[in-house]
Write a protein that holds these residues in place. Structure first.
Motif, PDB file in Angstrom:
ATOM      1  N   GLN A 109      -5.203  -7.785  -2.299  1.00 30.20           N
ATOM      2  CA  GLN A 109      -4.317  -7.219  -3.327  1.00 30.20           C
ATOM      3  C   GLN A 109      -2.850  -7.323  -2.893  1.00 30.20           C
ATOM      4  O   GLN A 109      -1.965  -7.567  -3.706  1.00 30.20           O
ATOM      5  CB  GLN A 109      -4.576  -5.716  -3.562  1.00 30.20           C
ATOM      6  N   VAL A 110      -2.609  -7.094  -1.586  1.00 31.15           N
ATOM      7  CA  VAL A 110      -1.235  -7.153  -1.065  1.00 31.15           C
ATOM      8  C   VAL A 110      -0.730  -8.596  -1.168  1.00 31.15           C
ATOM      9  O   VAL A 110       0.389  -8.859  -1.622  1.00 31.15           O
ATOM     10  CB  VAL A 110      -1.189  -6.662   0.404  1.00 31.15           C
ATOM     11  N   ARG A 111      -1.571  -9.539  -0.782  1.00 27.58           N
ATOM     12  CA  ARG A 111      -1.186 -10.958  -0.794  1.00 27.58           C
ATOM     13  C   ARG A 111      -0.877 -11.410  -2.218  1.00 27.58           C
ATOM     14  O   ARG A 111       0.111 -12.087  -2.467  1.00 27.58           O
ATOM     15  CB  ARG A 111      -2.275 -11.832  -0.165  1.00 27.58           C
ATOM     16  N   THR A 112      -1.746 -10.986  -3.156  1.00 23.35           N
ATOM     17  CA  THR A 112      -1.532 -11.377  -4.557  1.00 23.35           C
ATOM     18  C   THR A 112      -0.222 -10.792  -5.070  1.00 23.35           C
ATOM     19  O   THR A 112       0.550 -11.466  -5.753  1.00 23.35           O
ATOM     20  CB  THR A 112      -2.715 -10.878  -5.414  1.00 23.35           C
ATOM     21  N   ALA A 113       0.045  -9.541  -4.704  1.00 23.17           N
ATOM     22  CA  ALA A 113       1.263  -8.875  -5.187  1.00 23.17           C
ATOM     23  C   ALA A 113       2.525  -9.578  -4.663  1.00 23.17           C
ATOM     24  O   ALA A 113       3.592  -9.460  -5.261  1.00 23.17           O
ATOM     25  CB  ALA A 113       1.253  -7.409  -4.773  1.00 23.17           C
ATOM     26  N   LEU A 114       2.398 -10.305  -3.550  1.00 22.01           N
ATOM     27  CA  LEU A 114       3.580 -10.961  -2.967  1.00 22.01           C
ATOM     28  C   LEU A 114       3.765 -12.410  -3.439  1.00 22.01           C
ATOM     29  O   LEU A 114       4.789 -13.037  -3.142  1.00 22.01           O
ATOM     30  CB  LEU A 114       3.488 -10.938  -1.434  1.00 22.01           C
ATOM     31  N   ILE A 115       2.789 -12.953  -4.188  1.00 24.44           N
ATOM     32  CA  ILE A 115       2.852 -14.384  -4.552  1.00 24.44           C
ATOM     33  C   ILE A 115       4.110 -14.729  -5.359  1.00 24.44           C
ATOM     34  O   ILE A 115       4.855 -15.650  -5.010  1.00 24.44           O
ATOM     35  CB  ILE A 115       1.582 -14.817  -5.324  1.00 24.44           C
ATOM     36  N   ARG A 117       6.958 -13.257  -5.717  1.00 25.41           N
ATOM     37  CA  ARG A 117       8.215 -13.123  -4.963  1.00 25.41           C
ATOM     38  C   ARG A 117       8.440 -14.350  -4.075  1.00 25.41           C
ATOM     39  O   ARG A 117       9.564 -14.779  -3.869  1.00 25.41           O
ATOM     40  CB  ARG A 117       8.175 -11.895  -4.051  1.00 25.41           C
ATOM     41  N   GLN A 118       7.350 -14.889  -3.533  1.00 23.40           N
ATOM     42  CA  GLN A 118       7.483 -16.041  -2.646  1.00 23.40           C
ATOM     43  C   GLN A 118       7.797 -17.306  -3.448  1.00 23.40           C
ATOM     44  O   GLN A 118       8.683 -18.079  -3.088  1.00 23.40           O
ATOM     45  CB  GLN A 118       6.205 -16.214  -1.825  1.00 23.40           C
TER      46      GLN A 118
END
Ligand code: DC
Length: 226
Positions: A109-115, A117-118
Motif C-alpha cells: 500500500q505504501v509503495r502504491t501510494a508513492l508511485i 509522486r515518483q
C-alpha cells in the motif's frame, strides 16, 4: 556531453541497487552531466519514515502509513528535502531512518501510494531515477536501466565515510550487519523486491571511482538507439 538525438518520450535512466552501492552519488553526477532531473526515490521512503516516527505510526501499520503518504507535504528544492516546509535533508540520512524506511517499504500500500509522486519527476529534458524498483516497477519503459553492485565491505566503508562526514557516529561492524539485514529485507519482500530488471546492465562499482562509473553509464546511454 548532452544527448542530441530525439527521444519519442522523455528519456529516463534508472539506477537501482542495494544500500550504499554508490547509486545516489553516481545518479546525481549522471543527472548533472546530462542536465537531467533527478529522483532520489529512497528520500521519499526516508521522508515517510521520518514522518511516521513523528506521528507515532508503527512501521507494521501499512494502511495508516499509506494514508500518511497521501497527506505528506514534501518538496525538493536545490538538493534539499523538505517535510512540511522544513529542511530535513540531514535528519533523513540517519541510519535509524534508513532502517525504518526499509521496514515501511515492505508494504504494497505504501509503495502504491508513492508511485504517482515518483512518476511526476519525469519531465523534459530527461530524468535519472535511483532506488530499488525504478527499472522494474516505476519506469519499466526506461531508456537505460542500470543495476549497481559493490561488495559488502566496500559498501560498509562508503556508508561509514558518508555518516562520519555528516557528523553521525558509526561503527564498521554494526554497519556491515545493518546493511546485510537491510539487503535481505529489501530483496526478499513480496512487493517490488530489490532485483535487476531483466533488461538492466549490471555495473560492479567496488573497484571503480565515481567518475569511471558515471562515464560508463553515459557511454551506455549515448549508445542507446533513438
Ligand atoms: O536508497 P536509500 O538507502 O535511501 O533507501 C532507504 C530504504 O527505502 C531502502 O532500504 C528501501 C527503501 N526503498 C525502496 O524500497 N524502494 C526504493 N525505490 C527506494 C528506497
Amino acid at each position: 556531453m548532452k544527448p542530441t538525438r530525439p527521444f519519442h518520450q522523455t528519456p529516463v535512466i534508472t539506477i537501482d541497487g542495494p544500500t550504499a552501492s554508490g547509486k545516489g552519488t553516481v545518479a546525481a553526477s549522471v543527472a548533472a552531466t546530462l542536465g537531467f532531473h533527478l529522483l532520489d526515490s529512497g528520500a521519499l521512503y526516508r521522508l515517510t519514515a521520518l514522518a511516521s516516527a513523528r506521528y507515532n505510526i508503527e512501521p507494521e501499520d501499512g494502511d495508516a502509513l499509506a494514508e500518511l503518504v497521501a497527506e505528506l507535504h514534501i518538496t525538493f528544492r536545490e538538493g534539499c528535502a523538505q517535510l512540511d516546509g522544513v529542511d530535513v535533508s540531514t535528519e533523513i540520512r540517519a541510519e535509524e531512518i534508513g532502517n525504518r524506511a526499509s521496514a515501511i517499504a515492505v508494504h504494497g500500500q505504501v509503495r502504491t501510494a508513492l508511485i504517482a509522486r515518483q512518476r511526476a519527476f519525469r519531465k523534459p529534458p530527461g530524468l535519472v531515477a535511483d532506488g530499488r524498483d525504478m527499472g522494474t516497477v516505476i519506469f519499466p519503459d526506461a531508456t537505460l536501466k542500470v543495476f549497481l553492485t559493490a561488495s559488502d565491505e566496500a559498501r560498509a566503508a562508503r556508508r561509514h565515510k558518508q555518516l562520519i562526514q555528516k557528523g553521525f557516529s558509526a561503527n564498521m561492524e554494526d554497519l556491515l550487519r545493518d546493511l546485510r539485514e537491510r539487503d535481505a529485507r529489501d530483496s526478499n519482500r513480496a512487493a517490488a523486491p530489490l532485483k535487476p530488471a531483466v533488461d538492466a546492465k549490471t555495473l560492479d562499482t567496488s573497484g571503480l571511482s565515481i567518475d569511471q562509473a558515471v562515464d560508463q553509464i553515459i557511454g551506455w546511454f549515448n549508445a542507446v538507439p533513438a
